[in-house]
Write a protein that holds these residues in place. Sequence first.
Motif, PDB file in Angstrom:
ATOM      1  N   LYS A  13       0.835  -1.201   0.000  1.00  0.00           N
ATOM      2  CA  LYS A  13       0.000   0.000   0.000  1.00  0.00           C
ATOM      3  C   LYS A  13       0.869   1.251   0.000  1.00  0.00           C
ATOM      4  CE  LYS A  13      -4.206  -1.643   2.201  1.00  0.00           C
ATOM      5  NZ  LYS A  13      -5.080  -1.485   3.363  1.00  0.00           N
ATOM      6  N   ALA A  14       1.955   1.240   0.763  1.00  0.00           N
ATOM      7  CA  ALA A  14       2.839   2.398   0.823  1.00  0.00           C
ATOM      8  C   ALA A  14       3.476   2.665  -0.535  1.00  0.00           C
ATOM      9  CB  ALA A  14       3.917   2.181   1.883  1.00  0.00           C
ATOM     10  N   THR A  15       3.885   1.604  -1.214  1.00  0.00           N
ATOM     11  CA  THR A  15       4.472   1.759  -2.543  1.00  0.00           C
ATOM     12  C   THR A  15       3.443   2.293  -3.524  1.00  0.00           C
ATOM     13  OG1 THR A  15       5.964  -0.070  -2.101  1.00  0.00           O
ATOM     14  CG2 THR A  15       5.688   0.561  -4.393  1.00  0.00           C
ATOM     15  N   LYS A  16       2.243   1.761  -3.454  1.00  0.00           N
ATOM     16  CA  LYS A  16       1.189   2.202  -4.354  1.00  0.00           C
ATOM     17  C   LYS A  16       0.857   3.664  -4.110  1.00  0.00           C
ATOM     18  CE  LYS A  16      -3.420   1.041  -5.964  1.00  0.00           C
ATOM     19  NZ  LYS A  16      -4.573   0.186  -5.785  1.00  0.00           N
ATOM     20  N   LYS A  17       0.778   4.071  -2.865  1.00  0.00           N
ATOM     21  CA  LYS A  17       0.449   5.452  -2.535  1.00  0.00           C
ATOM     22  C   LYS A  17       1.536   6.397  -3.026  1.00  0.00           C
ATOM     23  CE  LYS A  17      -1.045   8.520   1.029  1.00  0.00           C
ATOM     24  NZ  LYS A  17      -1.960   8.649   2.099  1.00  0.00           N
ATOM     25  N   SER A  18       2.811   6.035  -2.839  1.00  0.00           N
ATOM     26  CA  SER A  18       3.887   6.926  -3.274  1.00  0.00           C
ATOM     27  C   SER A  18       3.886   7.075  -4.789  1.00  0.00           C
ATOM     28  CB  SER A  18       5.244   6.429  -2.776  1.00  0.00           C
ATOM     29  OG  SER A  18       5.564   5.211  -3.400  1.00  0.00           O
ATOM     30  N   GLY A  19       3.452   6.066  -5.517  1.00  0.00           N
ATOM     31  CA  GLY A  19       3.371   6.154  -6.963  1.00  0.00           C
ATOM     32  C   GLY A  19       2.287   7.110  -7.418  1.00  0.00           C
ATOM     33  N   GLU A  20       1.259   7.281  -6.601  1.00  0.00           N
ATOM     34  CA  GLU A  20       0.177   8.196  -6.952  1.00  0.00           C
ATOM     35  C   GLU A  20       0.639   9.642  -6.898  1.00  0.00           C
ATOM     36  OE1 GLU A  20      -2.863   7.254  -4.182  1.00  0.00           O
ATOM     37  OE2 GLU A  20      -3.338   5.343  -5.106  1.00  0.00           O
ATOM     38  N   ASP A  21       1.658   9.924  -6.094  1.00  0.00           N
ATOM     39  CA  ASP A  21       2.159  11.281  -5.955  1.00  0.00           C
ATOM     40  C   ASP A  21       3.180  11.642  -7.034  1.00  0.00           C
ATOM     41  OD1 ASP A  21       0.601  11.482  -3.677  1.00  0.00           O
ATOM     42  OD2 ASP A  21       2.237  10.911  -2.347  1.00  0.00           O
ATOM     43  N   ALA A  22       3.442  10.735  -7.941  1.00  0.00           N
ATOM     44  CA  ALA A  22       4.452  10.969  -8.973  1.00  0.00           C
ATOM     45  C   ALA A  22       4.036  12.123  -9.870  1.00  0.00           C
ATOM     46  CB  ALA A  22       4.656   9.708  -9.803  1.00  0.00           C
ATOM     47  N   ILE A  23       5.030  12.868 -10.305  1.00  0.00           N
ATOM     48  CA  ILE A  23       4.802  14.013 -11.175  1.00  0.00           C
ATOM     49  C   ILE A  23       4.918  13.552 -12.618  1.00  0.00           C
ATOM     50  CG2 ILE A  23       5.694  16.258 -11.875  1.00  0.00           C
ATOM     51  CD1 ILE A  23       6.775  16.546  -9.013  1.00  0.00           C
ATOM     52  N   GLU A  24       3.963  13.948 -13.419  1.00  0.00           N
ATOM     53  CA  GLU A  24       4.005  13.624 -14.841  1.00  0.00           C
ATOM     54  C   GLU A  24       4.897  14.641 -15.543  1.00  0.00           C
ATOM     55  OE1 GLU A  24       2.583  11.065 -16.485  1.00  0.00           O
ATOM     56  OE2 GLU A  24       1.914  10.284 -14.566  1.00  0.00           O
ATOM     57  N   LEU A  25       5.894  14.148 -16.276  1.00  0.00           N
ATOM     58  CA  LEU A  25       6.806  15.023 -17.007  1.00  0.00           C
ATOM     59  C   LEU A  25       6.401  15.074 -18.470  1.00  0.00           C
ATOM     60  CD1 LEU A  25      10.195  13.754 -15.573  1.00  0.00           C
ATOM     61  CD2 LEU A  25       8.895  15.739 -14.829  1.00  0.00           C
ATOM     62  N   ASP A  26       6.636  16.233 -19.088  1.00  0.00           N
ATOM     63  CA  ASP A  26       6.398  16.276 -20.522  1.00  0.00           C
ATOM     64  C   ASP A  26       7.563  15.574 -21.224  1.00  0.00           C
ATOM     65  OD1 ASP A  26       8.491  18.095 -20.534  1.00  0.00           O
ATOM     66  OD2 ASP A  26       7.247  19.829 -20.992  1.00  0.00           O
ATOM     67  N   ALA A  27       7.468  15.388 -22.518  1.00  0.00           N
ATOM     68  CA  ALA A  27       8.449  14.585 -23.266  1.00  0.00           C
ATOM     69  C   ALA A  27       9.859  15.145 -23.150  1.00  0.00           C
ATOM     70  CB  ALA A  27       8.034  14.493 -24.726  1.00  0.00           C
ATOM     71  N   GLU A  28       9.996  16.457 -23.211  1.00  0.00           N
ATOM     72  CA  GLU A  28      11.324  17.077 -23.139  1.00  0.00           C
ATOM     73  C   GLU A  28      11.956  16.884 -21.767  1.00  0.00           C
ATOM     74  OE1 GLU A  28      13.124  21.549 -23.368  1.00  0.00           O
ATOM     75  OE2 GLU A  28      11.543  21.040 -24.779  1.00  0.00           O
ATOM     76  N   ASP A  29      11.158  17.090 -20.721  1.00  0.00           N
ATOM     77  CA  ASP A  29      11.670  16.898 -19.362  1.00  0.00           C
ATOM     78  C   ASP A  29      12.004  15.433 -19.100  1.00  0.00           C
ATOM     79  OD1 ASP A  29      11.485  19.588 -18.750  1.00  0.00           O
ATOM     80  OD2 ASP A  29       9.509  19.409 -17.827  1.00  0.00           O
ATOM     81  N   GLN A  30      11.202  14.520 -19.623  1.00  0.00           N
ATOM     82  CA  GLN A  30      11.462  13.094 -19.448  1.00  0.00           C
ATOM     83  C   GLN A  30      12.769  12.691 -20.122  1.00  0.00           C
ATOM     84  OE1 GLN A  30       9.542  10.923 -17.533  1.00  0.00           O
ATOM     85  NE2 GLN A  30      11.287   9.563 -17.810  1.00  0.00           N
ATOM     86  N   LEU A  31      13.009  13.216 -21.304  1.00  0.00           N
ATOM     87  CA  LEU A  31      14.250  12.928 -22.020  1.00  0.00           C
ATOM     88  C   LEU A  31      15.455  13.442 -21.234  1.00  0.00           C
ATOM     89  CD1 LEU A  31      15.744  11.915 -24.546  1.00  0.00           C
ATOM     90  CD2 LEU A  31      15.352  14.168 -25.559  1.00  0.00           C
ATOM     91  N   PHE A  32      15.355  14.672 -20.714  1.00  0.00           N
ATOM     92  CA  PHE A  32      16.435  15.245 -19.912  1.00  0.00           C
ATOM     93  C   PHE A  32      16.700  14.397 -18.674  1.00  0.00           C
ATOM     94  CE2 PHE A  32      17.843  18.302 -16.607  1.00  0.00           C
ATOM     95  CZ  PHE A  32      19.046  18.674 -17.183  1.00  0.00           C
ATOM     96  N   TYR A  33      15.635  13.984 -17.997  1.00  0.00           N
ATOM     97  CA  TYR A  33      15.772  13.136 -16.810  1.00  0.00           C
ATOM     98  C   TYR A  33      16.440  11.814 -17.164  1.00  0.00           C
ATOM     99  CZ  TYR A  33      14.487  10.022 -13.020  1.00  0.00           C
ATOM    100  OH  TYR A  33      14.530   9.102 -12.014  1.00  0.00           O
ATOM    101  N   ASP A  34      16.013  11.207 -18.256  1.00  0.00           N
ATOM    102  CA  ASP A  34      16.585   9.922 -18.668  1.00  0.00           C
ATOM    103  C   ASP A  34      18.073  10.044 -18.977  1.00  0.00           C
ATOM    104  OD1 ASP A  34      14.168   8.668 -18.319  1.00  0.00           O
ATOM    105  OD2 ASP A  34      13.615   8.782 -20.446  1.00  0.00           O
ATOM    106  N   LEU A  35      18.490  11.178 -19.557  1.00  0.00           N
ATOM    107  CA  LEU A  35      19.908  11.399 -19.852  1.00  0.00           C
ATOM    108  C   LEU A  35      20.729  11.534 -18.568  1.00  0.00           C
ATOM    109  CD1 LEU A  35      19.647  13.911 -22.832  1.00  0.00           C
ATOM    110  CD2 LEU A  35      20.475  11.556 -22.934  1.00  0.00           C
ATOM    111  N   LEU A  36      20.166  12.211 -17.579  1.00  0.00           N
ATOM    112  CA  LEU A  36      20.896  12.413 -16.319  1.00  0.00           C
ATOM    113  C   LEU A  36      20.852  11.202 -15.400  1.00  0.00           C
ATOM    114  CD1 LEU A  36      19.925  16.031 -15.278  1.00  0.00           C
ATOM    115  CD2 LEU A  36      22.081  15.232 -16.226  1.00  0.00           C
ATOM    116  N   LYS A  37      19.783  10.432 -15.471  1.00  0.00           N
ATOM    117  CA  LYS A  37      19.566   9.348 -14.517  1.00  0.00           C
ATOM    118  C   LYS A  37      20.714   8.349 -14.472  1.00  0.00           C
ATOM    119  CE  LYS A  37      16.083   6.010 -13.055  1.00  0.00           C
ATOM    120  NZ  LYS A  37      17.050   5.134 -12.490  1.00  0.00           N
TER     121      LYS A  37
END
Length: 67
Positions: A13-37
């Motif tokens: 339940k704790a894992t599921k709840k924390s996933g609900e708080d996730a921020i949706e990134l647009d495509a450009e931000d997601q690409l930047f995050y993936d490069l840095l990750k």
Amino acid sequence: MTETYTRTISSRKATKKSGEDAIELDAEDQLFYDLLKSELDVLLRNPPSGSIHKITTYSRAQRTPLT
């Protein structure tokens, strides 16, 4: 007299709840995050010794003496 208690929450339940708080990134931000990750993961697993020294030095400087 006051009685206090803590509810126990299953890890699922704790894992599921924390996933609900996730921020949706647009495509450009997601690409930047993936490069840095991958680079950030490497730093997390094997930090340079200089970084560890700087962090511990800063931490010691921030402590106030108990007098």
